[in-house]
Design an enzyme around this catalytic site. Structure first.
Site, short mmCIF file in Angstrom:
data_model
loop_
_atom_site.label_atom_id
_atom_site.label_comp_id
_atom_site.label_asym_id
_atom_site.label_seq_id
_atom_site.Cartn_x
_atom_site.Cartn_y
_atom_site.Cartn_z
N GLU A 167 0.81 -1.22 0.00
CA GLU A 167 0.00 0.00 0.00
C GLU A 167 0.84 1.27 0.00
OE1 GLU A 167 -4.08 -1.75 2.05
OE2 GLU A 167 -2.46 -1.15 3.37
N GLY A 209 -12.56 -4.41 1.33
CA GLY A 209 -13.57 -5.33 0.82
C GLY A 209 -14.86 -4.55 0.59
N MET A 265 -9.44 -3.05 7.96
CA MET A 265 -8.95 -3.43 9.28
C MET A 265 -8.18 -2.34 10.02
SD MET A 265 -7.93 -7.40 8.32
CE MET A 265 -7.74 -7.90 10.03
N GLU A 266 -8.19 -1.09 9.52
CA GLU A 266 -7.42 -0.02 10.18
C GLU A 266 -8.11 1.33 10.28
OE1 GLU A 266 -6.16 -1.62 7.38
OE2 GLU A 266 -5.06 -3.16 8.50
N ASP A 305 -11.70 -6.85 -3.13
CA ASP A 305 -12.49 -8.09 -3.04
C ASP A 305 -13.88 -7.74 -2.52
OD1 ASP A 305 -10.63 -7.93 -0.37
OD2 ASP A 305 -12.65 -8.60 0.10
N1 ADE Z 1 -9.26 -5.42 3.29
C1 ADE Z 1 -9.47 -5.79 2.01
N2 ADE Z 1 -10.38 -6.76 1.93
C2 ADE Z 1 -10.75 -7.05 3.20
C3 ADE Z 1 -11.65 -7.98 3.78
N3 ADE Z 1 -12.36 -8.83 3.02
N4 ADE Z 1 -11.78 -8.00 5.13
C4 ADE Z 1 -11.06 -7.14 5.87
N5 ADE Z 1 -10.20 -6.25 5.39
C5 ADE Z 1 -10.04 -6.20 4.06
#
Ligand code: ADE
Length: 232
Positions: free
Chosen positions: A13, A79, A173-174, A197
């Protein structure tokens, strides 16, 4: 203009950002590396935190307290929750919440702790700058709620629960950890994510395939924001 912090969670990143810097200096601190440099005349400090809210909290605090950054731009992947978001799409956070924060046993809503807020709002001026960059570059920039938690979500059920509970459009996640620290220290912040995703059963596979390309889309956009900020 003071120093701008540019943060990611993973090497992929921030590598496209570091590759563009002049006068690069590396400092090891708190089991991590901080990259100071210059981008088109603007001083920046770049770091990846490692994955998750705890590391993100630590890195954000260090970028502000030790490296004296007065703004923070986060770049990375997410995501998708909102069906309109496809792989490679850019979304900037309007609000950020913690989907895994749960003291509902005491009658509080999900994502809430006393003296905190369920949702923390990104800086509106930085969002305006981002809209101008998107306009100039003819890019589509979506805006929405980003939900953060210490889980890689690869389940349609969990994703649907997060959508319903927080009205979230994307998850990662951050971001909310960055938001909590910046809001507490009164530092304007901006969180940008490119979709890697759809947080469903294919998420792990798609993430591996699209991490690099999506991270680069986000990084390029953030660099254009730095340039725009410099010229304000
Ligand atoms: N970052 C990118 N895709 C993610 C996902 N599916 N879950 C958590 N963090 C992500």
């Amino acid at each position: 203009m003071g120093k701008i912090a540019i943060m990611g969670a993973m090497p992929e990143e921030i590598e496209p950002i570091i590759a563009t810097l002049h006068d690069l200096r590396e400092t090891e601190y708190a089991a991590n590396v901080y990259y100071e440099g210059n981008y088109k005349g603007q001083e920046v400090v770049v770091a990846y935190s490692k994955i998750g809210k705890v590391f993100a909290t630590l890195t954000t605090a260090i970028l502000i307290e030790r490296f004296c950054c007065d703004k923070l731009l986060f770049s990375g992947v997410a995501g998708a929750i909102n069906k309109e978001l496809k792989i490679g799409d850019l979304i900037m956070a309007d609000g950020l919440c913690q989907h895994d924060l749960d003291i509902t046993a005491f009658g509080h809503p999900y994502g809430f702790v006393p003296e905190g807020d369920v949702c923390i709002w990104a800086d509106s001026w930085l969002k305006q700058i981002a809209k101008k960059v998107a306009y100039d570059k003819n890019l589509i920039l979506k805006e929405g709620i980003i939900a953060t938690g210490d889980q890689f979500v690869a389940s349609s059920e969990r994703k649907e629960w997060i959508r319903q509970t927080f009205k979230a459009d994307a998850l990662e996640m951050e971001g909310a950890a960055v938001a909590v620290v910046c809001a507490s220290l009164d530092v304007p912040f901006f969180v940008l994510r490119a979709i890697s995703d759809s947080a469903d059963m294919d998420a792990g596979f798609d993430f591996d395939e699209f991490l690099k390309s999506s991270a680069k889309l986000s990084a390029n956009f953030i660099l254009s924001m730095v340039e725009k900020l410099k010229n304000q």
